[in-house]
Write an enzyme that holds these catalytic residues in place. Sequence first.
Site, PDB file in Angstrom:
ATOM      1  N   GLY A   1      97.765 -33.503  64.038  1.00  0.00           N
ATOM      2  CA  GLY A   1      98.066 -33.853  62.414  1.00  0.00           C
ATOM      3  C   GLY A   1      97.738 -33.056  61.635  1.00  0.00           C
ATOM      4  O   GLY A   1      98.325 -33.175  60.351  1.00  0.00           O
ATOM      5  N   HIS A   2      97.195 -31.965  61.915  1.00  0.00           N
ATOM      6  CA  HIS A   2      96.602 -30.970  60.916  1.00  0.00           C
ATOM      7  C   HIS A   2      96.849 -29.450  61.143  1.00  0.00           C
ATOM      8  O   HIS A   2      95.989 -28.831  61.611  1.00  0.00           O
ATOM      9  CB  HIS A   2      95.062 -31.301  60.551  1.00  0.00           C
ATOM     10  CG  HIS A   2      94.409 -30.714  59.281  1.00  0.00           C
ATOM     11  ND1 HIS A   2      94.136 -29.664  59.409  1.00  0.00           N
ATOM     12  CD2 HIS A   2      94.358 -31.293  58.230  1.00  0.00           C
ATOM     13  CE1 HIS A   2      93.659 -29.146  58.175  1.00  0.00           C
ATOM     14  NE2 HIS A   2      93.801 -30.057  57.314  1.00  0.00           N
ATOM     15  N   PHE A   3      98.037 -28.884  61.295  1.00  0.00           N
ATOM     16  CA  PHE A   3      99.203 -29.633  60.818  1.00  0.00           C
ATOM     17  C   PHE A   3     100.250 -29.448  62.224  1.00  0.00           C
ATOM     18  O   PHE A   3      99.979 -28.539  62.711  1.00  0.00           O
ATOM     19  CB  PHE A   3      99.965 -29.273  59.664  1.00  0.00           C
ATOM     20  CG  PHE A   3      98.907 -29.330  58.391  1.00  0.00           C
ATOM     21  CD1 PHE A   3      99.137 -30.857  57.837  1.00  0.00           C
ATOM     22  CD2 PHE A   3      98.223 -28.405  58.069  1.00  0.00           C
ATOM     23  CE1 PHE A   3      98.319 -31.093  56.769  1.00  0.00           C
ATOM     24  CE2 PHE A   3      97.190 -28.729  56.950  1.00  0.00           C
ATOM     25  CZ  PHE A   3      97.336 -30.024  56.376  1.00  0.00           C
TER      26      PHE A   3
ATOM     27  N   LEU B   1      95.476 -25.836  62.124  1.00  0.00           N
ATOM     28  CA  LEU B   1      94.368 -25.164  61.534  1.00  0.00           C
ATOM     29  C   LEU B   1      93.271 -26.410  61.358  1.00  0.00           C
ATOM     30  O   LEU B   1      93.622 -27.333  61.019  1.00  0.00           O
ATOM     31  CB  LEU B   1      94.515 -24.620  60.405  1.00  0.00           C
ATOM     32  CG  LEU B   1      95.128 -25.059  59.156  1.00  0.00           C
ATOM     33  CD1 LEU B   1      93.951 -25.354  58.079  1.00  0.00           C
ATOM     34  CD2 LEU B   1      96.058 -24.099  58.519  1.00  0.00           C
TER      35      LEU B   1
ATOM     36  N   TYR C   1      92.404 -33.343  66.326  1.00  0.00           N
ATOM     37  CA  TYR C   1      92.942 -33.487  64.941  1.00  0.00           C
ATOM     38  C   TYR C   1      94.172 -32.458  64.630  1.00  0.00           C
ATOM     39  O   TYR C   1      94.724 -32.359  63.599  1.00  0.00           O
ATOM     40  CB  TYR C   1      91.773 -33.140  64.247  1.00  0.00           C
ATOM     41  CG  TYR C   1      90.786 -31.862  64.772  1.00  0.00           C
ATOM     42  CD1 TYR C   1      89.629 -32.313  65.405  1.00  0.00           C
ATOM     43  CD2 TYR C   1      91.193 -30.758  64.324  1.00  0.00           C
ATOM     44  CE1 TYR C   1      88.805 -31.264  65.934  1.00  0.00           C
ATOM     45  CE2 TYR C   1      90.295 -29.618  64.899  1.00  0.00           C
ATOM     46  CZ  TYR C   1      89.272 -29.829  65.600  1.00  0.00           C
ATOM     47  OH  TYR C   1      88.319 -28.891  66.082  1.00  0.00           O
TER      48      TYR C   1
END
Lengths: 85, 139
Positions: free
Chosen positions: B48-50, B55, B45
């Site tokens: 894309g975050h970010f 984080l 994750y």
Amino acid sequence: MSDLKLRVKEMIIERLKLEGMTPDQIDDGAPLFGEGLGLDSIDALELVLGIEQVFSVKIEDEAAGLKAFKSVQALTDFIAEHAKA
Amino acid sequence: MTAPPADIPAHLPHRYPFLLVDRVLEREPGVRVVAEKLVTFGEPYLQGHFEDRPLVPGVLLLEMLAQAGGFLEAEPLRGAAIFLAGVQDARFKGPALPGDRLRLEVRADGAFAGMMKIRGTVSCDGRDLCTAALLVKRL
């Protein structure tokens, strides 16, 4: 309204965040779940925790809950009966 | 009664990429659990975050607490034996970053008719990153 019943209603309003509701808007005889106040199973747990914290009365199982949560009147009677003197 | 740290995949039904507990440090079924999640740059994750500032999403911190809460159960959870029924008073106080060793501390608040309330804190190096109360329902 008896003092205990008023405290029970205040506990319900505070614990379940029934904002804008006043104790005299809660019908003594109306069921707490389903019809009446329309509470759900999360509310039931919140009430069990609130009753334990405020009145030091434990609702041990679902059978006791069925009896105690019939109405505000039933809950007040249950607390009066089980509260330590 | 203190139970030994559990075999995590044997206890939780979650699997990659959604198994978010790496270690159980302390475990008292029905009372309290302390577990850990080690965050790495390899977390899917974080791609894309970010991209520029990885984080851990706040909702995943809640999920970590819920999974740690699974170890409050004495018996292994089979399939979706427990589901999240509510989140209360969630506060996010700081970011969880790659390299962080997250401490997941949960305590049972009470239970009634298959519904359990747990209070949890995610912390790192003594700083609280997230606190919340979770309602979980046993099927």
